[in-house]
Design a protein around this motif. Structure first.
Motif, PDB file in Angstrom:
ATOM      1  N   ASP A 274      75.581  87.208 110.737  1.00 24.58           N
ATOM      2  CA  ASP A 274      75.316  86.028 110.792  1.00 24.58           C
ATOM      3  C   ASP A 274      75.616  84.651 111.457  1.00 24.58           C
ATOM      4  O   ASP A 274      77.110  84.792 111.084  1.00 24.58           O
ATOM      5  CB  ASP A 274      74.722  85.200 109.522  1.00 24.58           C
TER       6      ASP A 274
ATOM      7  N   LYS B 157      78.564  75.990 100.725  1.00 26.37           N
ATOM      8  CA  LYS B 157      79.258  77.665 100.206  1.00 26.37           C
ATOM      9  C   LYS B 157      78.444  78.607  99.865  1.00 26.37           C
ATOM     10  O   LYS B 157      78.707  79.636  99.971  1.00 26.37           O
ATOM     11  CB  LYS B 157      79.779  76.890  98.522  1.00 26.37           C
ATOM     12  N   ASP B 158      76.717  78.380  99.807  1.00 25.15           N
ATOM     13  CA  ASP B 158      75.523  79.114  99.662  1.00 25.15           C
ATOM     14  C   ASP B 158      75.794  80.134 100.665  1.00 25.15           C
ATOM     15  O   ASP B 158      75.214  81.119 100.765  1.00 25.15           O
ATOM     16  CB  ASP B 158      74.953  78.420  99.325  1.00 25.15           C
ATOM     17  N   GLU B 159      75.900  79.263 102.350  1.00 24.18           N
ATOM     18  CA  GLU B 159      75.810  79.768 103.378  1.00 24.18           C
ATOM     19  C   GLU B 159      76.835  81.044 103.236  1.00 24.18           C
ATOM     20  O   GLU B 159      77.211  81.671 103.639  1.00 24.18           O
ATOM     21  CB  GLU B 159      76.227  79.511 104.295  1.00 24.18           C
TER      22      GLU B 159
ATOM     23  N   PHE C 127      79.923  81.925 101.540  1.00 23.68           N
ATOM     24  CA  PHE C 127      80.229  83.133 100.250  1.00 23.68           C
ATOM     25  C   PHE C 127      79.072  84.057 100.092  1.00 23.68           C
ATOM     26  O   PHE C 127      79.529  85.104  99.686  1.00 23.68           O
ATOM     27  CB  PHE C 127      80.356  82.904  98.873  1.00 23.68           C
ATOM     28  N   ASN C 128      77.401  83.987 101.342  1.00 22.34           N
ATOM     29  CA  ASN C 128      76.895  85.032 100.896  1.00 22.34           C
ATOM     30  C   ASN C 128      77.247  86.011 102.351  1.00 22.34           C
ATOM     31  O   ASN C 128      75.339  86.986 102.299  1.00 22.34           O
ATOM     32  CB  ASN C 128      75.680  84.880 100.977  1.00 22.34           C
TER      33      ASN C 128
ATOM     34  N   SER D 275      77.334  88.575 105.157  1.00 30.26           N
ATOM     35  CA  SER D 275      78.096  89.926 104.760  1.00 30.26           C
ATOM     36  C   SER D 275      79.470  90.231 105.330  1.00 30.26           C
ATOM     37  O   SER D 275      79.675  90.653 104.220  1.00 30.26           O
ATOM     38  CB  SER D 275      77.250  90.755 105.224  1.00 30.26           C
TER      39      SER D 275
ATOM     40  N   LYS E 228      81.795  89.033 101.583  1.00 34.08           N
ATOM     41  CA  LYS E 228      80.993  89.052 100.184  1.00 34.08           C
ATOM     42  C   LYS E 228      81.894  90.205 100.189  1.00 34.08           C
ATOM     43  O   LYS E 228      82.674  90.716  99.434  1.00 34.08           O
ATOM     44  CB  LYS E 228      79.458  89.903 100.372  1.00 34.08           C
TER      45      LYS E 228
ATOM     46  N   THR F  67      65.939  83.191  94.875  1.00 35.15           N
ATOM     47  CA  THR F  67      66.161  84.018  94.553  1.00 35.15           C
ATOM     48  C   THR F  67      66.825  85.827  95.068  1.00 35.15           C
ATOM     49  O   THR F  67      67.630  86.055  94.659  1.00 35.15           O
ATOM     50  CB  THR F  67      65.885  84.411  92.928  1.00 35.15           C
TER      51      THR F  67
ATOM     52  N   GLY G  58      67.980  84.731  99.088  1.00 30.11           N
ATOM     53  CA  GLY G  58      69.079  84.033  99.518  1.00 30.11           C
ATOM     54  C   GLY G  58      68.449  82.477 100.219  1.00 30.11           C
ATOM     55  O   GLY G  58      67.748  82.547 101.121  1.00 30.11           O
TER      56      GLY G  58
ATOM     57  N   ALA H 159      70.038  81.341 101.806  1.00 29.29           N
ATOM     58  CA  ALA H 159      71.202  80.990 103.480  1.00 29.29           C
ATOM     59  C   ALA H 159      69.691  80.978 104.251  1.00 29.29           C
ATOM     60  O   ALA H 159      69.751  80.296 105.570  1.00 29.29           O
ATOM     61  CB  ALA H 159      71.553  81.410 103.515  1.00 29.29           C
TER      62      ALA H 159
END
Length: 524
Positions: free
Chosen positions: A49, A102-104, A106-107, A109, A112, A478, A481, A483
């Motif tokens: 990503d 943060k949502d982008e 920390f998610n 790949s 993670k 949910t 995601g 992002a």
């Protein structure tokens, strides 16, 4: 929820790039430089990503700035895709004001897999009261009183001048606001020293610094490139926050160049730097190019950016300077001969007057600025009959091009009725070439704007239309995601909703159907 809580809630959604690198470093026990390389290599790979960065501007708001790879990597002839070190980045004002969502981040790949705790590092700003070392505390308090001249100009483009070329914004400011009370400071040895007339410096007042930054900017530039060689001379100059003028009465939207209380001729004249600013450490290509007796527009650009004319890297830096040279030719400041080559004497003078001064080439010119732009001796003046013949040839070529353009327009009209998802046999694709996100984006765009599967015809807002179609096809935040959903919404968003600078940047890419901006297309 109070306003303070709402502001804090938005801040909690972001983490500074600086803090995130240190968070990973602390978690994995690796160096900051290795973390930068880790993030950079994954972001440069098409298999992962793309991670966006956001800038926290002077109004404490967050705005999309671009991809992290452009902030932490350097690409040139001597350093092919080299990553900056942490010590280099911490000297870059843009890096220090850059944030991840943060949502982008920390998610992603590749993040993670590190099993980071998103809440393990919360430090939105340095609280001076929390600093125990008295020297560090004094330095932190002192730093908060000043802003670098380049950062101040960059903030203008994100504040009162949002959506407009930075050069226009700065011109408006210089012509309409007094900077007589704004004193200039030099940041040296962790101290801010007041600049006086007695100092041996190229610039001694705030208006001189701002004026010469203005002359160093590209006309299509929307923000400061803090790594630009032409701007390095201004890095250490600062203003005091308390001295800066109130800009609340400045209306950029009604400002037109050349119609303010002062004329553009009253802008500070660009200074020819002394020998301390002469580029003496020439690159391999520059050492060869300064021996040329004649230059093409490409040769001149290669001299500026140190490129090999035989193997030109058409990156943003090259294209930006190439436009500058071509503009000078169109305006008559550089006059090519019949073979489209510019005599070296013209090149030397024009480059020197634009602060591109190279040792052994144009570092010992006279200050006879009146000669700039005049045709070189030996330039052939064409006869009337020759000009008439050239005009007739040009008109005939224009007619042929009009016919070709009409043919292409007819093809585009025919193709506009073809459904985009029918361009490819998706079911015939394999796992090695099938792009699910691209397919999904095409489906959403087609249902939103081609098939118009919106029950309420009055819904025009893109986010509302996107939400309706996303619900219909089963796209769930949910499950899939935030992002991915945010990225799909951006990709399917029509040109009319894009920022003006993004639309202009898209024009560089061949094959895109970008429409020219006009009164019916009011990008901000």
């Amino acid at each position: 929820m109070s306003l303070v809580d709402l502001i804090k809630k938005e801040d909690d959604e972001y983490i500074s790039v600086n803090a995130f690198i240190k968070l990973v470093s602390n978690h994995t026990k690796d160096s900051n430089d290795l973390v930068i390389e880790y993030i950079g290599k994954f972001c440069l790979s098409d298999r992962h990503d793309s991670i966006s960065i956001y800038i926290k501007n002077s109004g404490n708001g967050y705005s999309f700035e671009g991809n992290i790879k452009y902030l932490i990597s350097k690409s040139d002839k001597t350093d092919s895709h080299r990553f900056y070190t942490m010590s280099e980045l911490e000297k870059n004002d843009e890096f220090l004001t850059s944030y991840f969502l943060k949502d982008e981040i920390f998610n992603a790949s590749f993040i993670k897999s590190l099993n980071l705790n998103p809440n393990s590092y919360k430090k939105p700003f340095i609280n001076v009261e929390d600093i125990n070392n008295p020297v560090d505390k004094w330095l932190a308090e002192d730093n908060r009183k000043y802003i670098s001249a380049l950062q101040y100009v960059n903030n203008l483009g994100k504040g009162i001048g949002s959506g407009k070329p930075l050069k226009v914004v700065l011109e408006c400011l210089i012509q309409n606001v007094s900077f007589n009370e704004v004193e200039l400071y030099l940041h040296k040895d962790q101290k801010y020293l007041l600049v006086t007339e007695a100092d041996i410096l190229d610039y001694k007042t705030s208006i001189e610094v701002l004026g010469n930054i203005y002359h160093s900017l590209d006309s299509s530039q929307f923000g400061i490139n803090f790594t630009d060689e032409n701007l390095k001379t201004f890095i250490d100059f600062h203003f005091k926050y308390a001295d800066l003028p109130d800009l609340s009465d400045i209306d950029i939207d009604t400002f037109e160049r050349g119609e303010s209380n002062q004329s553009e001729s009253q802008l500070p004249t660009p200074k020819l730097s002394d020998n301390s600013s002469v580029i003496s450490n020439l690159g391999e290509n520059q050492r060869l190019l300064i021996t040329y007796a004649f230059f093409t527009a490409s040769d001149m650009t290669c001299l500026i950016v140190d490129e090999n004319p035989a193997y030109i890297n058409n990156d943003a830096n090259y294209l930006r300077h190439h436009r500058m040279v071509c503009n000078a030719i169109d305006a008559g400041f550089l006059v090519p001969n019949d073979t489209d080559q510019i005599p070296a004497e013209q090149v030397k003078t024009w480059l020197a007057n634009h602060n591109f001064i190279y040792k052994g080439f144009n570092d010992k010119l006279s200050n006879d600025n009146d000669k700039v732009g005049l045709p070189a001796v030996g330039h052939v003046i064409k006869t009337y009959d020759q000009l008439v013949e050239e005009l007739a040839t040009a008109n005939n070529r224009i007619k042929q091009q009009d016919i070709h353009i009409k043919s292409l327009e007819d093809k585009l009209i025919q193709q506009s009725n073809i459904k985009p998802t029918l361009f490819y046999d998706w079911k015939g694709s394999s796992q090695y070439d099938y792009p699910p996100e691209l397919h999904l984006a095409l489906i959403i765009w087609e249902k939103s704007y081609i098939l118009n599967e919106i029950d309420n015809p009055h819904i025009k807002d893109h986010s509302d239309r996107f939400g309706i179609i996303a619900g219909k096809i089963g796209l769930d935040k949910t499950i899939h995601g935030a992002a991915l959903i945010s990225r799909l919404s951006k990709i399917t968003n029509p040109q009319i909703n894009k920022q003006k600078k993004d639309v202009e940047n898209f024009k560089i890419i061949k094959g895109l159907n970008i429409k020219d901006l006009d009164d019916d297309n009011p990008q901000e």
